[in-house]
Design an enzyme around this catalytic site. Structure first.
Site, PDB file in Angstrom:
ATOM      1  N   GLY A 224       0.794  -1.213   0.000  1.00  0.00           N
ATOM      2  CA  GLY A 224       0.000   0.000   0.000  1.00  0.00           C
ATOM      3  C   GLY A 224       0.828   1.266   0.000  1.00  0.00           C
ATOM      4  O   GLY A 224       1.827   1.364  -0.688  1.00  0.00           O
ATOM      5  N   SER A 225       0.415   2.240   0.802  1.00  0.00           N
ATOM      6  CA  SER A 225       0.952   3.585   0.700  1.00  0.00           C
ATOM      7  C   SER A 225       1.445   4.078   2.051  1.00  0.00           C
ATOM      8  O   SER A 225       1.235   3.442   3.074  1.00  0.00           O
ATOM      9  CB  SER A 225      -0.137   4.520   0.162  1.00  0.00           C
ATOM     10  OG  SER A 225      -0.723   3.978  -1.009  1.00  0.00           O
ATOM     11  N   ASN A 226       2.088   5.258   2.037  1.00  0.00           N
ATOM     12  CA  ASN A 226       2.520   5.934   3.259  1.00  0.00           C
ATOM     13  C   ASN A 226       1.845   7.292   3.335  1.00  0.00           C
ATOM     14  O   ASN A 226       1.645   7.952   2.308  1.00  0.00           O
ATOM     15  CB  ASN A 226       4.035   6.188   3.251  1.00  0.00           C
ATOM     16  CG  ASN A 226       4.861   4.944   2.971  1.00  0.00           C
ATOM     17  OD1 ASN A 226       4.754   3.955   3.671  1.00  0.00           O
ATOM     18  ND2 ASN A 226       5.701   5.004   1.938  1.00  0.00           N
TER      19      ASN A 226
END
Length: 757
Positions: free
Chosen positions: A228-230
């Site tokens: 996923g993402s940060n």
């Protein structure tokens, strides 16, 4: 607008006449081709939004629409059939039409204005190289299309695939091993709400899993996702300016054109700048206005349940606790480029469509998804989000969002920071999170949805910062069940450590954080390799610090040995057969190698050999070293891991420059780093997903904000803005996010004046 026009009067303006405009409007483009649109009324502003998206990304918009409703095979041929079948089974087009009809008048008006802008560009003769190659013209945009595109960009992300994987693996590894197949490396864990503390995991017992295991008995033969993402927000007490900083990066597959494009919309009701989704107006995910900045990561909330349905009468009826229910069927015909059309029969039970198995055989899996089951009004949030005066008000405006689950991190000009889990999550028992459950007992049904007021939300945490990186959203003893599977906390913990280490943080520090290549799992696994093996490759790991830097060869050695260890685990566990199980059949499939890559660190840490069929981990490591040592000399990581960009038509027209994806400069990182340039382990060492954009919002000075996308603003090969941002992106650098009229004027290189026709 007049002041801005005067500032850039020296730039000759192109003039465009649009019949639907009420007043004059203007679009300024900077040296990166990023559009800054100004209009005197909101309807005109969204007409410009649609026109700009079509001008830069029309083919991409239509491709996303076709994916979303199951019509991509009309363009790309048989390779798109599996995904088209699934979209037809889901009833995605009907759901989009249903949702559009239920939206409030203001949102429908926004979508209608956007569609008028798209069609104005088409009516003026707008096209793209992809259309010319296929002998097609752009489809005239209808307002409901944007609902379909928004859903397509997050459809079925997360839990459904983990449940299908465990169902497919059950017959091979046995019930006792199911808890090992959680998407989680079992390392130290951080939570999103409340921020920071670590706690114990809960796991399912065999007794709790017994009904699901029994229900799956006889379903298919006994042998049978992108990181996923940060994002983060830092309170003024920790920054050099005394005002918050917000930063992050969404991680997606490297498809060309990229998922996001940069845009600035200024009108009488709001002044908003951020990353937009071509095909959808406004700013669903990443934006700042005059008052508030927001950004998202994927929560991994469990939005989807799978039910084992027991059918009778050749599939005409299904079993319930109250007697037989009648199966609803419909026919769907899918046109296929270069091949005969295909007609499928879709079966639906009270839970939803059958997505795996054949009801005629007696058992099949039906999907009940919060993304599809009930009317979704997510797009009603878009306009209020842009007019919120504070972060708390902004979060209140997110009520009703359900098209995908997000950790929404934000900050406001009053100095507040926070996080909200923005999702529509079914209220039901935790045991639904592990496997498909029996559909005929009535014991695993939804009890409605978790009320918005109970969704995890935190403002101004005591630590002075908020970090999310797809880590566990809440402790597992939280009163409401939110998630079973999530990403390891490695990235979140690394970011927290860096934030806590430095006083007086700046926007430059945020940029440095975004290119962090430190990998704790790499250090841990490399130490285990060094302890079990020897030889030249192992010697190169002995002094390596775990940084996945592009100029080093040690990362390549670590990665390929870990990859080979995972292949051995797949073979010895027998889980290579699970990928062919009927439960793993929904598109795009579930490769065992990709799933086991993520659980390998925990198996090593616990020295768990239960899936190794009689050997130990030292044996596996030595075999992996021998296999990798027999290959050619490993390349530096920047060469081995160079990103691969894919255009959906490049396999059909491989020699045509019009659909040739740009090549990327080398970059570091991997799926365990903050710089999460990940690869699929069954694909080799190349990076195939990662940060498709980056952003930094500086609330002390909006003009000090910065951003980047992976290639450029344009979706047209040959445009000067097709790949001009990639060299900077690969180096972890960014370009200015001009916001004030003075900053926009300072960076202006082109302008277009729009007038009513």
């Amino acid at each position: 607008m007049d002041a801005l026009a005067n500032d850039i009067a020296a730039i000759e303006a192109e003039r465009v006449f649009l019949s639907d405009l009420a007043s004059g409007a203007e679009v300024i483009r900077d040296q990166w081709g990023i559009p800054h649109a100004r209009a005197l009324n909101t309807s005109d502003l969204f007409i410009l939004n649609g026109y700009i998206h079509a001008q830069d990304r029309m083919w991409q918009m239509e491709a996303a629409l076709r994916r979303g409703i199951g019509r991509l095979a009309e363009w790309t041929g048989p390779s798109a059939l599996p995904a088209d079948r699934l979209a037809r089974q889901l009833g995605a087009e009907a759901a989009a039409r249903r949702d559009f009809a239920a939206l409030n008048p203001e949102t429908r008006a926004m979508l209608e204005s956007y569609a008028r802008g798209v069609n104005a560009w088409i009516d003026a003769g707008g096209t793209a190289a992809e259309y010319k190659l296929m002998g097609e013209r752009p489809i005239r945009w209808e307002p409901w299309f944007s609902v379909a595109v928004m859903r397509q960009r997050g459809i079925l992300m997360g839990s459904v695939w983990f449940k299908l994987w465990r169902a497919a693996a059950l017959g091979t590894v046995g019930a006792a091993a199911v808890p090992l197949l959680r998407y989680d490396d079992n390392g130290p864990e951080r939570y999103i709400v409340p921020q920071g503390p670590e706690g114990r995991r809960l796991t399912a017992t065999l007794e709790e899993l017994a009904p699901a295991i029994e229900a799956l008995s006889g379903f298919g033969p006994e042998d049978g996702t992108v990181g996923g993402s940060n994002n983060w927000a830092i309170a003024g007490a920790r920054t050099a300016t005394g005002m918050p900083l917000v930063a992050g990066d969404p991680h997606r597959q490297y498809e060309i054109p990229g998922m996001y494009t940069q845009l600035h919309l200024t009108g009488p009701e709001f002044d908003a700048i951020g990353l937009t989704v071509p095909g959808v107006p406004a700013f669903p995910h990443f934006c700042h206005t005059e008052n508030v900045a927001w950004c998202v990561t994927h929560t991994f909330a469990d939005l989807h349940d799978l039910y084992v349905e027991e059918f009778s009468d050749g599939g005409a009826t299904f079993r319930t606790e109250n007697g037989p229910g009648e199966t609803v069927t419909r026919q769907e015909t899918i046109s296929v480029r270069g091949a005969a059309s295909e007609t499928i029969t879709v079966h639906e039970t009270r839970h939803g469509p059958v997505i795996a198995g054949d009801p005629a055989t007696g058992k099949a899996l039906a999907l009940k998804s919060a993304q599809l089951y009930d009317t979704d009004l997510s797009l009603n949030c878009l306009l209020p989000m842009m007019t919120a005066r504070s972060l708390d008000e902004f979060y209140d405006h997110c009520k009703g969002w359900g098209v995908i689950d997000h950790n929404v991190v934000g900050a406001d000009r009053d100095g507040h920071i926070g996080v909200l889990v923005r999702a529509t999550v079914p209220e039901r028992d935790r045991i639904n999170g592990w496997l498909p459950v029996p559909g005929w007992t009535g014991e695993h049904e939804w009890r409605g949805y978790i009320p918005f007021e109970r969704m995890p939300r935190e403002l101004d945490p005591a630590a002075g910062y908020v970090v999310t990186a797809n880590n566990r959203p809440v402790p597992e003893d939280h009163p409401d069940y939110i998630a079973t599977d999530c990403h390891p906390s490695t990235r979140a913990s690394r970011l927290a450590a860096r934030i806590e280490r430095l006083p007086g943080l700046t926007a430059g520090d945020m940029q440095d954080f975004l290119r962090d290549t430190d990998s704790e799992p790499a250090r841990e696994i490399a130490a285990r390799i060094v302890g079990a093996g020897d030889g030249p490759l192992v010697e190169m790991l002995e002094t390596w610090d775990g940084r996945m830097d592009p100029g080093l060869t040690a990362p390549t050695i670590y990665y390929t040995i870990r990859q080979e260890m995972t292949r051995i685990l797949v073979r010895r566990s027998g889980l290579d057969k699970a990928s062919t199980h009927v439960a793993a059949s929904p598109a795009p499939g579930i490769p065992a190698l990709n799933q086991l890559w993520w659980i390998l660190p925990n198996l090593l840490r616990e020295n768990d050999t239960s899936l190794l069929n009689g050997v130990n981990w030292d044996d596996v490591i030595r075999e992996a070293i021998a296999t990798v040592s027999a290959r050619e000399q490993p390349q530096p990581w920047g060469v081995a891991h160079r990103p691969v960009f894919i255009h959906p038509l490049s396999h059909i027209f491989p020699e045509d420059p019009g659909v040739a994806p740009p090549s990327s400069d080398p970059t570091g990182g991997d799926g365990d780093c903050v710089l999460a340039t990940g690869g699929f382990p069954d694909y080799g060492t190349r990076s195939v997903y990662g940060p498709v954009a980056r952003y930094i919002f500086d609330l002390a000075d909006w003009d000090n904000s910065r951003w980047i996308v992976l290639h450029g603003t344009s979706g047209h090969a040959g445009s000067s803005h097709y790949s001009d941002q990639n060299p900077l992106w690969a180096r972890g650098e960014m370009v200015p996010m001009a916001y004030s009229p003075a900053a926009v004027a300072a960076h202006a290189t082109a302008r277009t004046r729009f007038e009513p026709a």
